[in-house]
Scaffold this active site. Structure first.
Site, PDB file in Angstrom:
ATOM      1  CG  ASN A  84      -1.738  -0.956   1.049  1.00 55.73           C
ATOM      2  OD1 ASN A  84      -2.260  -1.583   0.263  1.00 55.73           O
ATOM      3  ND2 ASN A  84      -3.039  -1.167   2.179  1.00 55.73           N
TER       4      ASN A  84
ATOM      5  CG  ASP B 224      -6.368 -17.982   7.111  1.00 57.39           C
ATOM      6  OD1 ASP B 224      -5.720 -19.165   8.035  1.00 57.39           O
ATOM      7  OD2 ASP B 224      -7.145 -18.587   5.866  1.00 57.39           O
ATOM      8  NE  ARG B 225      -0.767 -11.388   7.669  1.00 51.76           N
ATOM      9  CZ  ARG B 225      -0.325 -10.367   7.756  1.00 51.76           C
ATOM     10  NH1 ARG B 225      -1.106  -9.698   8.092  1.00 51.76           N
ATOM     11  NH2 ARG B 225       0.421  -9.635   6.475  1.00 51.76           N
TER      12      ARG B 225
ATOM     13  CG  ASN C 106       1.230  -0.724  10.944  1.00 50.02           C
ATOM     14  OD1 ASN C 106       0.127  -0.835  10.669  1.00 50.02           O
ATOM     15  ND2 ASN C 106       1.516  -0.738   9.367  1.00 50.02           N
TER      16      ASN C 106
ATOM     17  CB  THR D   6      -0.600   8.677  12.749  1.00 48.65           C
ATOM     18  OG1 THR D   6      -0.452   7.700  13.545  1.00 48.65           O
ATOM     19  CG2 THR D   6       0.329   9.407  11.861  1.00 48.65           C
TER      20      THR D   6
ATOM     21  N   GLY E 129      -6.368   1.624   5.272  1.00 45.06           N
ATOM     22  CA  GLY E 129      -5.841   1.330   4.413  1.00 45.06           C
ATOM     23  C   GLY E 129      -5.031   3.347   4.662  1.00 45.06           C
TER      24      GLY E 129
ATOM     25  N   GLY F  95      -4.004   5.244   6.757  1.00 49.55           N
ATOM     26  CA  GLY F  95      -2.171   5.405   7.598  1.00 49.55           C
ATOM     27  C   GLY F  95      -1.122   5.030   6.727  1.00 49.55           C
ATOM     28  CG  ASP F  96      -0.871   1.282   4.791  1.00 50.10           C
ATOM     29  OD1 ASP F  96      -0.196   0.877   6.217  1.00 50.10           O
ATOM     30  OD2 ASP F  96      -1.674  -0.003   4.534  1.00 50.10           O
TER      31      ASP F  96
ATOM     32  CG  ASP G  78      -6.543  -2.534   2.627  1.00 54.26           C
ATOM     33  OD1 ASP G  78      -7.351  -3.014   2.400  1.00 54.26           O
ATOM     34  OD2 ASP G  78      -5.855  -3.373   3.754  1.00 54.26           O
TER      35      ASP G  78
END
Length: 319
Positions: free
Chosen positions: A40, A107-108, A168, A229, A258, A260-261, A297
């Site tokens: 992103n 799901d990682r 993050n 931030t 997304g 913040g990205d 995102d």
């Protein structure tokens, strides 16, 4: 591959979300998009004129190719290690307003990137870039990636590349104590830190308002630049012992994921273009406001759109 202004490293997932505010348990169709903090950021920076490359380890599967193909379609280069082990990470997003709220299910587990080691990547690509960027999400994914992130930051620094890092913190991936122990080990290798005020307080144990947090972080850890931030209230940036403040722009929120990205990618792009910290914060805030109007995102914005937001805000202030 050509040299890039910014090289980012991390996992990009497939995001699956039911239409509208439908519940996951009742959904019979899903919208599918590529989604990952580091890609992103690369796309947002590219949209504002920086050349960008996303670095990762990806499964040699249809889903892995789906991710890489989509990212290339957004105009960034991809430099990936294709793997025959591990799977493609996904996450499920259920949109909702108050009081239910938006829900994310990761799901990682056992993904290809969880086994990535620094020696697998082209270090010259990182050292030839102007900025190397990654986030605190990556080392949260496996013990191997904790070492890999550290080693890539060291390699970037050794080559004279500026290192940028978005803290993050994700509570669904690890605890505040685990994050603090791991991420503070990375701090000596980081030039530019982006961190949410809530994370500075919750994870690092710092106290004070965002301006005080930025100054304390910059002074204690010897960063070159610190951006804190503060959500709907904007952000502050610390540089050369001076703290700069910028409010968020008013926006109608279609999809906040997304944001913040988009902010970070725009901030880096404008700094690469020679802007000072206050101006970079201005363009980052404008890009973030535009992102919130876009589903998915990714900040599919144009430089002209960002310029328009900045110009209109400047005109309003001058009235």
């Amino acid at each position: 591959m050509s040299e890039s202004d910014i090289v980012t490293f991390g996992e990009t997932m497939l995001r699956l979300s039911p239409p509208g505010n439908e519940r996951l348990e009742n959904a019979d169709e899903f919208e599918v998009r590529a989604a990952g903090a580091e890609s992103n950021v690369a796309i947002a920076a590219s949209r504002l004129g920086a050349s960008a490359t996303w670095l990762s380890k990806v499964p040699e599967t249809a889903l892995g190719r789906r991710v890489v193909g989509e990212l290339r379609g957004h105009g960034i280069e991809t430099d990936v290690v294709w793997s025959h082990r591990g799977r493609q990470g996904t996450y499920y997003l259920e949109h909702a307003g108050k009081p239910r709220g938006t829900n994310v299910i990761y799901d990682r587990d056992d993904t290809a990137i969880s086994t990535a080691e620094a020696r697998e990547f082209d270090i010259d690509r990182i050292q030839d870039a102007k900025v190397f960027f990654t986030t605190g999400i990556t080392p949260a994914l496996s013990s191997t990636l904790r070492d890999t992130t550290l080693n890539l930051l060291k390699a970037a620094r050794k080559g004279g590349t500026t290192t940028a890092f978005d803290f993050n913190f994700r509570r669904k991936l690890w605890s505040p104590d685990e994050a603090r122990e791991t991420l503070t080990r990375l701090f000596p290798g980081i030039d530019v830190l982006v961190i949410a005020a809530r994370d500075a307080r919750t994870v690092l144990g710092f106290e004070g308002d965002p301006r005080q947090l930025a100054h304390k972080l910059g002074s204690q850890y010897d960063f070159t630049t610190v951006v804190v931030t503060r959500g709907s209230e904007g952000a502050v940036g610390w540089h050369d012992s001076v703290v700069h403040d910028h409010d968020a722009y008013e926006t109608d929120t279609i999809d906040p994921i997304g944001t913040g990205d988009a902010f970070t990618g725009a901030f880096i792009a404008r700094r690469l273009d020679g802007d000072n910290v206050p101006t970079a914060l201005e363009y980052a805030a404008a890009t973030a406001s535009l992102k919130r109007t876009i589903p998915g995102d990714v900040a599919l914005v144009t430089a002209d759109e960002v310029e328009t937001v900045v110009s209109e805000q400047s005109e309003e202030i001058s009235r």
